[in-house]
Design an enzyme around this catalytic site. Structure first.
Site, PDB file in Angstrom:
ATOM      1  N   HIS A 101       0.840  -1.203   0.000  1.00 57.78           N
ATOM      2  CA  HIS A 101       0.000   0.000   0.000  1.00 57.78           C
ATOM      3  C   HIS A 101       0.870   1.246   0.000  1.00 57.78           C
ATOM      4  O   HIS A 101       1.953   1.247   0.598  1.00 57.78           O
ATOM      5  CB  HIS A 101      -0.906   0.026   1.235  1.00 57.78           C
ATOM      6  CG  HIS A 101      -1.685  -1.229   1.431  1.00 57.78           C
ATOM      7  ND1 HIS A 101      -2.682  -1.635   0.578  1.00 57.78           N
ATOM      8  CD2 HIS A 101      -1.587  -2.200   2.366  1.00 57.78           C
ATOM      9  CE1 HIS A 101      -3.178  -2.786   1.002  1.00 57.78           C
ATOM     10  NE2 HIS A 101      -2.535  -3.153   2.079  1.00 57.78           N
ATOM     11  N   GLU A 119      -1.419  -0.585   8.035  1.00 55.46           N
ATOM     12  CA  GLU A 119      -2.249  -1.593   8.662  1.00 55.46           C
ATOM     13  C   GLU A 119      -1.422  -2.389   9.649  1.00 55.46           C
ATOM     14  O   GLU A 119      -0.187  -2.314   9.651  1.00 55.46           O
ATOM     15  CB  GLU A 119      -2.879  -2.523   7.611  1.00 55.46           C
ATOM     16  CG  GLU A 119      -1.893  -3.392   6.856  1.00 55.46           C
ATOM     17  CD  GLU A 119      -2.576  -4.204   5.745  1.00 55.46           C
ATOM     18  OE1 GLU A 119      -3.111  -3.593   4.807  1.00 55.46           O
ATOM     19  OE2 GLU A 119      -2.534  -5.442   5.817  1.00 55.46           O
ATOM     20  N   HIS A 176       3.362  -7.510   1.645  1.00 54.72           N
ATOM     21  CA  HIS A 176       2.791  -8.458   2.605  1.00 54.72           C
ATOM     22  C   HIS A 176       1.709  -9.319   1.971  1.00 54.72           C
ATOM     23  O   HIS A 176       1.109  -8.942   0.962  1.00 54.72           O
ATOM     24  CB  HIS A 176       2.191  -7.704   3.800  1.00 54.72           C
ATOM     25  CG  HIS A 176       1.121  -6.727   3.407  1.00 54.72           C
ATOM     26  ND1 HIS A 176       1.395  -5.474   2.916  1.00 54.72           N
ATOM     27  CD2 HIS A 176      -0.229  -6.818   3.407  1.00 54.72           C
ATOM     28  CE1 HIS A 176       0.274  -4.843   2.648  1.00 54.72           C
ATOM     29  NE2 HIS A 176      -0.742  -5.633   2.928  1.00 54.72           N
ATOM     30  N   ARG A 196      -1.490  -4.818  -6.078  1.00 60.23           N
ATOM     31  CA  ARG A 196      -1.233  -6.256  -6.085  1.00 60.23           C
ATOM     32  C   ARG A 196       0.074  -6.485  -6.828  1.00 60.23           C
ATOM     33  O   ARG A 196       0.259  -6.012  -7.949  1.00 60.23           O
ATOM     34  CB  ARG A 196      -2.390  -6.982  -6.766  1.00 60.23           C
ATOM     35  CG  ARG A 196      -2.337  -8.481  -6.607  1.00 60.23           C
ATOM     36  CD  ARG A 196      -3.546  -9.170  -7.231  1.00 60.23           C
ATOM     37  NE  ARG A 196      -4.769  -8.874  -6.514  1.00 60.23           N
ATOM     38  CZ  ARG A 196      -5.863  -8.381  -7.099  1.00 60.23           C
ATOM     39  NH1 ARG A 196      -5.889  -8.148  -8.395  1.00 60.23           N
ATOM     40  NH2 ARG A 196      -6.945  -8.131  -6.390  1.00 60.23           N
TER      41      ARG A 196
HETATM   42 ZN    ZN Z   1      -2.769  -4.986   3.012  1.00 55.76          ZN
END
Ligand code: ZN
Length: 318
Positions: A101, A119, A176, A196
Protein backbone atom coordinates in the site's frame (compact mmCIF):
# COMPACT_ATOMS: atom_id res chain seq x y z
CA UNK A 1 -27.01 16.47 26.01
CA UNK A 2 -28.73 13.42 27.47
CA UNK A 3 -26.35 10.78 28.81
CA UNK A 4 -27.71 8.07 26.56
CA UNK A 5 -26.55 10.09 23.53
CA UNK A 6 -22.91 9.53 24.53
CA UNK A 7 -23.38 5.81 25.06
CA UNK A 8 -21.23 3.13 23.48
CA UNK A 9 -21.84 2.69 19.75
CA UNK A 10 -22.30 -1.00 18.92
CA UNK A 11 -22.09 -1.78 15.21
CA UNK A 12 -23.48 -4.47 12.92
CA UNK A 13 -20.58 -6.08 11.06
CA UNK A 14 -20.49 -6.28 7.26
CA UNK A 15 -19.55 -9.80 6.10
CA UNK A 16 -17.80 -10.18 2.75
CA UNK A 17 -17.61 -13.30 0.58
CA UNK A 18 -14.08 -13.77 -0.82
CA UNK A 19 -12.56 -16.62 -2.81
CA UNK A 20 -9.81 -17.11 -0.21
CA UNK A 21 -12.10 -17.10 2.84
CA UNK A 22 -13.38 -19.86 5.13
CA UNK A 23 -16.42 -20.40 7.40
CA UNK A 24 -14.90 -19.68 10.83
CA UNK A 25 -16.49 -16.22 11.03
CA UNK A 26 -19.75 -18.14 11.35
CA UNK A 27 -18.75 -21.30 13.23
CA UNK A 28 -16.27 -19.68 15.67
CA UNK A 29 -17.39 -16.03 15.76
CA UNK A 30 -21.17 -16.37 15.55
CA UNK A 31 -21.76 -14.02 12.63
CA UNK A 32 -24.53 -14.76 10.14
CA UNK A 33 -22.72 -15.59 6.92
CA UNK A 34 -23.78 -15.52 3.30
CA UNK A 35 -23.21 -18.85 1.49
CA UNK A 36 -19.76 -19.86 0.33
CA UNK A 37 -16.34 -18.80 1.57
CA UNK A 38 -16.35 -15.62 3.66
CA UNK A 39 -13.01 -13.98 4.35
CA UNK A 40 -13.78 -10.58 5.80
CA UNK A 41 -15.82 -9.13 8.66
CA UNK A 42 -15.74 -5.33 8.48
CA UNK A 43 -16.40 -4.79 12.17
CA UNK A 44 -15.88 -1.05 12.63
CA UNK A 45 -16.05 0.73 9.30
CA UNK A 46 -17.36 3.92 7.74
CA UNK A 47 -15.79 3.06 4.40
CA UNK A 48 -18.20 3.28 1.43
CA UNK A 49 -17.38 -0.36 0.53
CA UNK A 50 -18.81 -1.53 3.89
CA UNK A 51 -20.38 1.14 6.07
CA UNK A 52 -21.47 -0.36 9.43
CA UNK A 53 -24.90 0.45 10.89
CA UNK A 54 -25.43 1.22 14.57
CA UNK A 55 -27.07 -1.89 16.06
CA UNK A 56 -28.99 -0.49 19.05
CA UNK A 57 -29.83 2.56 21.13
CA UNK A 58 -30.98 6.04 20.11
CA UNK A 59 -28.67 6.09 17.07
CA UNK A 60 -29.75 2.66 15.75
CA UNK A 61 -29.96 2.44 11.97
CA UNK A 62 -27.53 5.30 11.33
CA UNK A 63 -24.31 4.34 9.59
CA UNK A 64 -20.93 5.16 11.06
CA UNK A 65 -20.26 7.52 8.14
CA UNK A 66 -23.54 9.37 8.88
CA UNK A 67 -22.50 9.77 12.51
CA UNK A 68 -19.13 11.08 11.33
CA UNK A 69 -20.88 13.66 9.14
CA UNK A 70 -23.76 14.62 11.46
CA UNK A 71 -22.43 14.06 14.97
CA UNK A 72 -18.73 14.94 14.84
CA UNK A 73 -18.96 15.81 18.55
CA UNK A 74 -19.05 12.04 19.24
CA UNK A 75 -15.53 11.90 17.79
CA UNK A 76 -14.13 14.87 19.69
CA UNK A 77 -14.71 17.17 16.68
CA UNK A 78 -11.78 15.56 14.87
CA UNK A 79 -10.96 17.06 11.48
CA UNK A 80 -11.00 14.93 8.32
CA UNK A 81 -13.45 13.89 5.63
CA UNK A 82 -13.87 10.31 6.91
CA UNK A 83 -13.77 8.21 10.06
CA UNK A 84 -10.05 7.38 10.02
CA UNK A 85 -9.92 3.70 11.10
CA UNK A 86 -11.20 0.41 9.74
CA UNK A 87 -11.25 -2.73 11.90
CA UNK A 88 -11.62 -6.15 10.25
CA UNK A 89 -11.52 -9.79 11.27
CA UNK A 90 -10.02 -11.82 8.42
CA UNK A 91 -10.33 -15.59 7.97
CA UNK A 92 -7.91 -16.75 5.28
CA UNK A 93 -8.43 -20.38 4.35
CA UNK A 94 -6.32 -19.81 1.23
CA UNK A 95 -3.44 -17.43 0.39
CA UNK A 96 -4.15 -13.77 -0.36
CA UNK A 97 -2.21 -12.07 -3.12
CA UNK A 98 1.09 -10.37 -2.28
CA UNK A 99 0.44 -6.63 -2.06
CA UNK A 100 1.72 -3.27 -0.92
CA UNK A 101 0.00 0.00 0.00
CA UNK A 102 1.11 3.59 -0.62
CA UNK A 103 1.55 6.22 2.06
CA UNK A 104 -0.74 9.27 2.37
CA UNK A 105 1.44 11.47 0.14
CA UNK A 106 1.63 8.98 -2.76
CA UNK A 107 -2.08 8.11 -2.50
CA UNK A 108 -3.08 11.79 -2.43
CA UNK A 109 -1.12 12.43 -5.63
CA UNK A 110 -1.89 9.23 -7.57
CA UNK A 111 -5.23 7.99 -6.16
CA UNK A 112 -7.54 11.02 -6.25
CA UNK A 113 -6.69 12.33 -2.81
CA UNK A 114 -7.31 9.01 -1.06
CA UNK A 115 -5.60 8.11 2.21
CA UNK A 116 -2.62 5.78 2.14
CA UNK A 117 -2.83 2.60 4.14
CA UNK A 118 -0.94 1.69 7.27
CA UNK A 119 -2.25 -1.59 8.66
CA UNK A 120 -1.37 -4.05 11.41
CA UNK A 121 -2.29 -7.61 12.24
CA UNK A 122 -2.94 -9.34 15.55
CA UNK A 123 -2.89 -13.10 15.00
CA UNK A 124 -5.84 -14.83 16.69
CA UNK A 125 -6.17 -18.33 15.32
CA UNK A 126 -3.48 -19.79 13.09
CA UNK A 127 -3.05 -23.38 11.95
CA UNK A 128 0.12 -25.15 13.11
CA UNK A 129 2.89 -24.31 10.59
CA UNK A 130 1.01 -21.24 9.29
CA UNK A 131 3.12 -18.48 7.75
CA UNK A 132 2.67 -14.93 6.52
CA UNK A 133 4.59 -12.96 3.93
CA UNK A 134 6.05 -9.69 5.19
CA UNK A 135 8.80 -7.51 3.73
CA UNK A 136 10.90 -8.31 0.70
CA UNK A 137 14.44 -9.39 -0.06
CA UNK A 138 15.69 -7.23 -2.95
CA UNK A 139 18.38 -4.64 -2.20
CA UNK A 140 16.87 -1.94 -4.41
CA UNK A 141 14.26 -1.13 -7.02
CA UNK A 142 16.37 -2.35 -9.95
CA UNK A 143 17.00 -5.74 -8.36
CA UNK A 144 13.31 -6.07 -7.45
CA UNK A 145 12.21 -5.26 -11.01
CA UNK A 146 14.73 -7.74 -12.47
CA UNK A 147 13.76 -10.65 -10.14
CA UNK A 148 10.05 -9.92 -10.63
CA UNK A 149 10.55 -9.90 -14.40
CA UNK A 150 12.23 -13.32 -14.15
CA UNK A 151 9.36 -14.62 -11.97
CA UNK A 152 11.74 -15.37 -9.09
CA UNK A 153 9.17 -14.67 -6.38
CA UNK A 154 10.76 -17.07 -3.89
CA UNK A 155 13.81 -14.78 -3.94
CA UNK A 156 11.65 -11.70 -3.32
CA UNK A 157 8.88 -12.66 -0.87
CA UNK A 158 9.88 -13.02 2.80
CA UNK A 159 7.78 -15.70 4.56
CA UNK A 160 7.92 -16.29 8.31
CA UNK A 161 6.10 -18.64 10.68
CA UNK A 162 3.37 -17.19 12.93
CA UNK A 163 1.81 -18.04 16.27
CA UNK A 164 -1.35 -16.85 18.02
CA UNK A 165 -0.67 -13.58 19.84
CA UNK A 166 1.89 -12.36 17.27
CA UNK A 167 1.59 -8.76 16.10
CA UNK A 168 2.81 -7.28 12.81
CA UNK A 169 3.10 -3.60 11.97
CA UNK A 170 2.67 -3.22 8.21
CA UNK A 171 3.67 0.30 7.30
CA UNK A 172 2.97 1.72 3.85
CA UNK A 173 5.63 0.30 1.52
CA UNK A 174 5.89 -3.06 3.34
CA UNK A 175 5.09 -5.90 0.95
CA UNK A 176 2.79 -8.46 2.61
CA UNK A 177 0.34 -11.32 2.23
CA UNK A 178 -1.87 -13.23 4.61
CA UNK A 179 -1.35 -16.91 3.82
CA UNK A 180 -3.82 -19.77 4.25
CA UNK A 181 -4.65 -21.01 7.75
CA UNK A 182 -4.65 -17.59 9.42
CA UNK A 183 -7.41 -15.74 11.27
CA UNK A 184 -6.46 -12.27 12.47
CA UNK A 185 -7.74 -8.87 13.56
CA UNK A 186 -6.62 -6.05 11.28
CA UNK A 187 -6.49 -2.41 12.33
CA UNK A 188 -5.89 -0.07 9.43
CA UNK A 189 -6.37 3.39 8.02
CA UNK A 190 -9.74 3.59 6.28
CA UNK A 191 -8.49 3.14 2.73
CA UNK A 192 -8.75 0.55 -0.01
CA UNK A 193 -5.73 1.52 -2.09
CA UNK A 194 -3.91 -1.75 -2.78
CA UNK A 195 -1.21 -2.53 -5.32
CA UNK A 196 -1.23 -6.26 -6.08
CA UNK A 197 2.31 -7.43 -6.75
CA UNK A 198 1.97 -11.18 -7.24
CA UNK A 199 -1.01 -13.55 -7.31
CA UNK A 200 0.72 -16.97 -7.66
CA UNK A 201 -0.43 -17.11 -11.31
CA UNK A 202 -3.87 -18.11 -10.01
CA UNK A 203 -6.65 -18.08 -12.57
CA UNK A 204 -10.15 -16.85 -11.78
CA UNK A 205 -13.27 -18.84 -12.61
CA UNK A 206 -13.27 -17.35 -16.15
CA UNK A 207 -9.63 -18.36 -16.67
CA UNK A 208 -8.22 -14.84 -16.46
CA UNK A 209 -5.46 -13.61 -14.18
CA UNK A 210 -6.23 -10.84 -11.70
CA UNK A 211 -4.71 -7.49 -12.52
CA UNK A 212 -1.38 -6.63 -10.89
CA UNK A 213 0.08 -3.17 -10.33
CA UNK A 214 3.83 -3.72 -10.50
CA UNK A 215 4.66 -0.19 -11.73
CA UNK A 216 2.99 1.49 -8.75
CA UNK A 217 4.35 -1.16 -6.38
CA UNK A 218 7.91 -0.45 -7.54
CA UNK A 219 7.33 3.22 -6.66
CA UNK A 220 6.14 2.61 -3.13
CA UNK A 221 8.01 -0.52 -1.89
CA UNK A 222 10.38 0.09 1.03
CA UNK A 223 13.77 -1.29 -0.10
CA UNK A 224 15.60 -0.17 3.04
CA UNK A 225 13.87 -1.58 6.14
CA UNK A 226 14.95 -5.19 6.79
CA UNK A 227 12.12 -7.75 6.70
CA UNK A 228 11.04 -8.85 10.21
CA UNK A 229 11.92 -12.34 11.42
CA UNK A 230 9.17 -12.72 14.04
CA UNK A 231 5.92 -11.17 15.26
CA UNK A 232 6.52 -11.98 18.90
CA UNK A 233 5.28 -9.21 21.21
CA UNK A 234 8.16 -8.22 23.49
CA UNK A 235 6.84 -5.03 25.13
CA UNK A 236 5.76 -5.66 28.74
CA UNK A 237 2.13 -6.09 29.79
CA UNK A 238 1.31 -3.57 32.54
CA UNK A 239 -1.89 -4.11 34.55
CA UNK A 240 -3.29 -6.21 31.72
CA UNK A 241 -2.52 -3.60 29.03
CA UNK A 242 0.06 -4.07 26.25
CA UNK A 243 0.86 -1.25 23.81
CA UNK A 244 1.09 -3.13 20.51
CA UNK A 245 1.61 -0.09 18.28
CA UNK A 246 2.12 3.63 18.67
CA UNK A 247 2.35 5.56 15.42
CA UNK A 248 1.37 8.91 13.92
CA UNK A 249 -1.52 7.17 12.12
CA UNK A 250 -3.04 5.27 15.07
CA UNK A 251 -2.30 3.36 18.27
CA UNK A 252 -3.29 -0.21 19.13
CA UNK A 253 -3.41 -1.82 22.57
CA UNK A 254 -4.33 -5.24 23.89
CA UNK A 255 -6.29 -5.41 27.13
CA UNK A 256 -6.71 -8.62 29.12
CA UNK A 257 -9.69 -8.54 31.50
CA UNK A 258 -9.53 -11.11 34.30
CA UNK A 259 -12.23 -10.23 36.84
CA UNK A 260 -12.63 -6.47 36.46
CA UNK A 261 -10.73 -3.78 34.61
CA UNK A 262 -11.39 -0.05 34.31
CA UNK A 263 -10.16 1.57 31.12
CA UNK A 264 -10.07 5.37 30.83
CA UNK A 265 -11.25 6.87 27.54
CA UNK A 266 -9.37 10.19 27.10
CA UNK A 267 -9.18 10.00 23.29
CA UNK A 268 -11.39 11.46 20.56
CA UNK A 269 -12.85 7.94 20.25
CA UNK A 270 -11.80 4.40 21.10
CA UNK A 271 -12.51 1.31 18.98
CA UNK A 272 -12.93 -1.88 21.04
CA UNK A 273 -13.08 -5.46 19.71
CA UNK A 274 -13.63 -8.52 21.92
CA UNK A 275 -11.39 -11.21 20.41
CA UNK A 276 -11.77 -13.87 23.11
CA UNK A 277 -13.93 -14.67 26.13
CA UNK A 278 -17.10 -13.01 27.40
CA UNK A 279 -18.27 -10.54 30.03
CA UNK A 280 -19.72 -7.04 30.14
CA UNK A 281 -18.86 -3.38 29.89
CA UNK A 282 -20.53 -0.57 31.85
CA UNK A 283 -20.30 3.04 30.69
CA UNK A 284 -22.27 5.76 32.43
CA UNK A 285 -24.96 3.63 34.06
CA UNK A 286 -25.59 1.41 31.05
CA UNK A 287 -24.32 -2.18 31.07
CA UNK A 288 -23.80 -4.16 27.85
CA UNK A 289 -23.12 -7.90 27.53
CA UNK A 290 -19.98 -8.71 25.54
CA UNK A 291 -18.73 -11.83 23.82
CA UNK A 292 -16.09 -12.79 21.29
CA UNK A 293 -17.03 -10.91 18.13
CA UNK A 294 -18.54 -7.82 19.84
CA UNK A 295 -17.22 -4.50 18.50
CA UNK A 296 -18.05 -0.96 19.60
CA UNK A 297 -16.85 2.62 19.43
CA UNK A 298 -16.61 4.51 22.72
CA UNK A 299 -17.26 8.18 21.87
CA UNK A 300 -15.31 11.13 23.28
CA UNK A 301 -16.15 12.15 26.85
CA UNK A 302 -18.15 8.95 27.45
CA UNK A 303 -16.40 8.35 30.78
CA UNK A 304 -14.51 5.27 31.99
CA UNK A 305 -15.23 1.81 30.61
CA UNK A 306 -15.71 -0.77 33.39
CA UNK A 307 -15.18 -4.29 32.10
CA UNK A 308 -16.13 -7.47 33.98
CA UNK A 309 -15.48 -11.05 33.01
CA UNK A 310 -12.66 -12.87 31.27
CA UNK A 311 -11.89 -11.33 27.92
CA UNK A 312 -9.15 -10.31 25.56
CA UNK A 313 -9.74 -6.94 23.84
CA UNK A 314 -7.96 -5.17 21.02
CA UNK A 315 -8.48 -1.39 21.16
CA UNK A 316 -7.37 1.43 18.89
CA UNK A 317 -7.45 5.20 18.69
CA UNK A 318 -5.87 8.03 16.72
ZN1 ZN B 1 -2.77 -4.99 3.01
Amino acid sequence: MADNERGLIFLKPVLKPTIWGGRKLGTDWGYELPDGPVGECWAISAHPHGDCEVAEGPLAGKTLSQLWDERRDLFGDLAGDRFPLLIKVLDAEDDLSVQVHPDDAYAAEHENGSLGKHECWYILDSHPHAHIAIGQKAANREEFARLAGEGRWDDLVNEIPIWNGDFFDIKPGTMHAILGGTLLLETQQSSDVTYRVYDYERRQADGSLRETHLAQALDVIDYVTPAPESGEVTVPEIDGVTDLLESDDFCVLRVRVDGSHVLAQPWSFLCVSVVDGAGSVTCGDVRHELHKGSHFVAPSDCGDLSFEGRMELVCSHV
